[in-house]
Design an enzyme around this catalytic site. Structure first.
Site, PDB file in Angstrom:
ATOM      1  N   HIS A 159      88.784   3.808  25.256  1.00  0.00           N
ATOM      2  CA  HIS A 159      87.324   3.889  25.316  1.00  0.00           C
ATOM      3  C   HIS A 159      86.824   4.677  24.107  1.00  0.00           C
ATOM      4  O   HIS A 159      87.594   5.390  23.461  1.00  0.00           O
ATOM      5  CB  HIS A 159      86.847   4.607  26.592  1.00  0.00           C
TER       6      HIS A 159
ATOM      7  N   LYS B  20      83.944   9.501  25.509  1.00  0.00           N
ATOM      8  CA  LYS B  20      84.064   9.352  26.969  1.00  0.00           C
ATOM      9  C   LYS B  20      84.635  10.638  27.568  1.00  0.00           C
ATOM     10  O   LYS B  20      85.656  11.148  27.127  1.00  0.00           O
ATOM     11  CB  LYS B  20      84.945   8.144  27.325  1.00  0.00           C
TER      12      LYS B  20
END
Ligand SMILES: NC(=O)C1=CN([C@@H]2O[C@H](COP(=O)(O)OP(=O)(O)OC[C@H]3O[C@@H](n4cnc5c(N)ncnc54)[C@H](OP(=O)(O)O)[C@@H]3O)[C@@H](O)[C@H]2O)C=CC1
Ligand SMILES: O=C(O)C1=N[C@H](C(=O)O)C[C@H](O)C1
Length: 278
Positions: free
Chosen positions: A162, A166
């Site tokens: 990600h 994140k």
């Protein structure tokens, strides 16, 4: 159909901004020009196309919500905030009788579910609102129910990539661990490998450059004890648009639960939303 008023919380965050733009363009919804935001945000408003959305800090939200109710009546909240805010935000919605879609991951999920179940308003909670991924989770749930222990003895590796900012381990990957456990794999959520380094994402994972700032790639690899068999499941999402449709379906589902409830249940998942559409 009458418009549904939606309050999208988590602006100026990335997913909340995607949802707000989509809600504004969707004739089924009316975007409330106010959003719960984090305690450290300096801006006081956020522009969504032509609409200026007021940002409400945690200590201002009770007063703000009472004014919003006076101006707009009842509404549904969509929460894409921060893992640190999940439980407090959910308790706030429950206390204020605001039905909500909780897309935010992390926090204490057991407490979250218990709070909703004890409350008086319906909520849809899911770590992944992409309907095709929810369908894949349903397939995994089916396999786990029908063939418990099917992969006993196999080893499992879970890798998720990600955007660098994140804050938590993928909530989707954590949910998948539950299905793999029931299929006989000995694996703990702490063993999930998080990839957050853009250089690795670009050079080793070949994630397109424009999506380094917004993607969710997941790979689950199962290997037989003697190495002779390998299964691999992947879902690679670029951008955030895919989450809009599922989130809005969840809002429509909640609207229906309010006017014509399926039963006394309060806690729903995206699988309930998908099931009701069939
Ligand atoms: N269910 C699903 O399908 C999906 C879930 N997600 C989840 O959504 C969440 C948000 O993701 P993303 O938009 O990328 O994250 P961002 O970090 O871009 O945005 C989160 C925003 O929430 C703000 N915030 C912090 N605390 C609070 C609070 N108490 N109340 C309201 N807002 C707050 C943050 O402010 P600050 O920057 O000051 O902390 C920030 O602006 C994550 O948990 C992510 O995993 C994402 C995609 C899909
Ligand atoms: O933070 C994200 O971006 C995402 N979060 C969700 C998760 O933690 O599973 C869903 C998706 O992977 C994108």
């Amino acid at each position: 159909m009458e418009n549904i008023f939606v309050m999208i919380n988590g602006l100026p965050g990335n997913v909340a901004a995607t949802m707000a733009r989509a809600a504004l363009a969707d004739p089924r919804f009316q975007l409330i020009p106010a959003s719960l935001t984090g305690p450290d945000i300096c801006e006081t408003s956020f522009q969504v196309d032509k609409i200026s959305v007021t940002l409400i800090k945690p200590d201002e939200r009770e007063t703000a919500v009472s004014k919003i109710r006076q101006a707009f009546g009842d509404f549904i909240a969509i929460d894409y905030t921060h893992p640190s805010a999940v439980n407090a935000n959910a308790r706030f919605y429950i206390q204020q009788h605001i039905p909500f879609v909780m897309g935010t991951t992390g926090g204490d999920r057991t407490a979250l579910e218990a709070d909703v179940s004890k409350g008086e308003i319906p909520a849809v909670i899911a770590p992944n609102m992409a309907k095709q991924i929810v369908g894949f989770q349903a397939m995994m749930a089916f396999a786990a129910d029908q063939f418990p222990g099917l992969f006993t003895g196999y080893s499992l590796e879970i890798k998720e990539s990600h955007q660098q900012g994140k804050a938590d381990t993928s909530g989707t990957a954590k949910a998948m661990v539950g299905y793999f456990n029931r299929l006989g794999l000995d694996f703990k959520p702490e063993q999930i490998q998080q990839i957050r380094d853009p250089k690795v994402q670009k050079t080793q994972w070949h994630i397109p450059e424009r999506y380094l700032s917004g993607h969710g790639w997941h790979t689950y690899t199962l290997t037989a004890p003697d190495g002779s068999v390998l299964f691999e499941f992947k879902h690679n999402i670029n951008g955030r648009q895919i989450y809009v449709e599922g989130t809005f379906d969840a809002v429509l589902f909640l609207k229906k639960q309010i006017s014509d409830p399926l039963g006394p249940k309060r806690l729903y998942t995206m699988m309930d939303v998908l099931n009701q559409q069939e």
